[in-house]
Design a protein around this motif. Structure first.
Motif, short mmCIF file in Angstrom:
data_model
loop_
_atom_site.label_atom_id
_atom_site.label_comp_id
_atom_site.label_asym_id
_atom_site.label_seq_id
_atom_site.Cartn_x
_atom_site.Cartn_y
_atom_site.Cartn_z
N UNK A 169 13.30 12.94 -18.64
CA UNK A 169 12.61 13.63 -17.54
C UNK A 169 13.59 14.05 -16.45
N UNK A 170 14.53 13.14 -16.11
CA UNK A 170 15.49 13.46 -15.06
C UNK A 170 16.48 14.53 -15.52
N UNK A 171 16.84 14.49 -16.80
CA UNK A 171 17.67 15.56 -17.36
C UNK A 171 16.96 16.91 -17.23
N UNK A 172 15.67 16.93 -17.62
CA UNK A 172 14.90 18.17 -17.54
C UNK A 172 14.76 18.64 -16.10
N UNK A 173 14.52 17.68 -15.17
CA UNK A 173 14.38 18.03 -13.76
C UNK A 173 15.66 18.67 -13.24
N UNK A 215 12.36 2.47 -24.82
CA UNK A 215 11.79 3.80 -25.08
C UNK A 215 11.26 4.42 -23.79
N UNK A 216 10.63 3.60 -22.96
CA UNK A 216 10.11 4.10 -21.68
C UNK A 216 11.26 4.61 -20.80
N UNK A 217 12.37 3.89 -20.79
CA UNK A 217 13.52 4.31 -19.97
C UNK A 217 14.15 5.58 -20.53
N UNK A 218 14.26 5.68 -21.85
CA UNK A 218 14.81 6.91 -22.44
C UNK A 218 13.93 8.11 -22.08
#
Length: 332
Positions: free
Chosen positions: A256-260, A248-251
């Motif tokens: 976050x990286x998708x949003x960035x 879950x932490x990795x997802x």
């Protein structure tokens, strides 16, 4: 895009060292990519931590055993710079800096206009946009001291380091060799290993952003054995909820990286992420694959290399995908 530290030699062995393993692979042929022989050794926790050598004596002793057992002494070596050591950063320089002057310019600007989280880096760059006034570069850097610790150790053990690479490029090289890449692709690679996860976004063939995350690893919760191919088999004996929390932490980090990426590209005409490419040695990789397909509308791909029955060769295990990509690197 690699670290220019070495000279060229032939008959190269491909070595991948991370916090939990040492892997070697020797290439039989490039087309299709086929390994000739390989081996793997588990590393107990505490010998390498976040890519840095923490117990030099133990690592030296284990590596010496591996080199003898695998009969690779005095061979030339390519190796992967551990992911936690590597950063990718976009920098802008004046357009009038000539191509043969760029590296010198970057050396001069390090620590003043270009700030890295470590001193004395080893680095390379990739030229991007030149608007006539400025040039955009992607800077690939790692702390020279930590990289040279691996180089010096390998040299002392009578093998010859001739090239270094970073894991996303090795993975992409194999992906491209297999004709899986498509035009105008924006690829999000997820390297999901036993003790860490590395995320990288490629705009066509160029890795533009990378993030690395360590996973909690309690050795008592795992049973580590070897299969008949000489590769590690890892079985989790702890509480399943612990892995669920890790995943879950990795997802969350993937989101976050998708949003960035979407935020940083919202003023450009770049398209969204077109595909995930999942790889790694985590024993739950297929469960992670199924979960990603369930969570995301973006297609999720795996690199699988299957041999036909006539060749009498088995499919290539996931543990070997990264060193196989490294084996396709040309030494310059």
């Amino acid at each position: 895009m690699a670290f220019s530290l070495f000279s060229t030699k032939n008959r190269i062995i491909n070595l991948v060292i991370n916090d939990h393993s040492i892997r070697f692979l020797e290439l039989k042929q490039e087309n299709p990519p086929t390994p000739q022989r390989w081996m793997e050794r588990f590393l107990p926790p505490g010998i390498i931590t976040d890519g840095k050598i923490a117990d030099f004596e133990s690592l030296s002793s284990i590596l010496e055993e591996c080199i003898d057992d695998w009969k690779i002494r005095r061979r030339s070596i390519r190796f992967i710079v551990p992911d936690p050591l590597v950063i990718i950063r976009k920098v802008t320089i004046p357009a009038d800096v000539q191509e043969d002057e760029i590296k010198g310019y970057l050396y001069l600007e390090l620590g003043s206009s270009i700030h890295l989280p470590f001193e004395e880096p080893v680095f390379d760059y990739y030229a991007m946009i030149d608007n006539g006034k400025t040039k955009d570069l992607l800077l690939f850097a790692a702390p020279e001291q930590n990289v040279m610790e691996y180089v010096d150790l390998l040299s002392r053990l009578k093998v010859n380091p001739v090239a270094a690479d970073i894991s996303p490029l090795s993975l992409y090289r194999l992906y491209h060799k297999l004709d899986r890449a498509s035009a105008d692709e924006v690829l999000f690679t997820v390297q999901f290993d036993l003790t860490s996860v590395n995320l990288c976004i490629f705009d066509e063939t160029v890795p533009i952003v990378m993030r690395h995350f360590s996973l909690p690893f309690a050795i008592d919760d795992w049973e580590i054995t070897k299969d008949t191919l000489g590769l590690m088999v890892c079985k989790f004996n702890g509480e399943p909820e612990e892995l669920v929390i890790q995943f879950e932490d990795i997802f969350k980090e993937i989101n976050k990286l998708l949003d960035f990426y979407r935020y940083s590209q919202n003023h450009n005409e770049k398209q969204d992420i077109t595909k995930f490419l999942l790889n790694g040695d985590h024993p739950m990789l297929m469960a992670i694959y199924d979960e990603m397909k369930e969570r995301y509308e973006i297609p999720v791909d795996l690199i699988r290399i299957e041999h036909d029955a006539k060749s009498k060769q088995m499919s290539i295990p996931a543990n070997l995908i990264l060193p196989l990509g490294l084996a396709l690197k040309e030494v310059q």
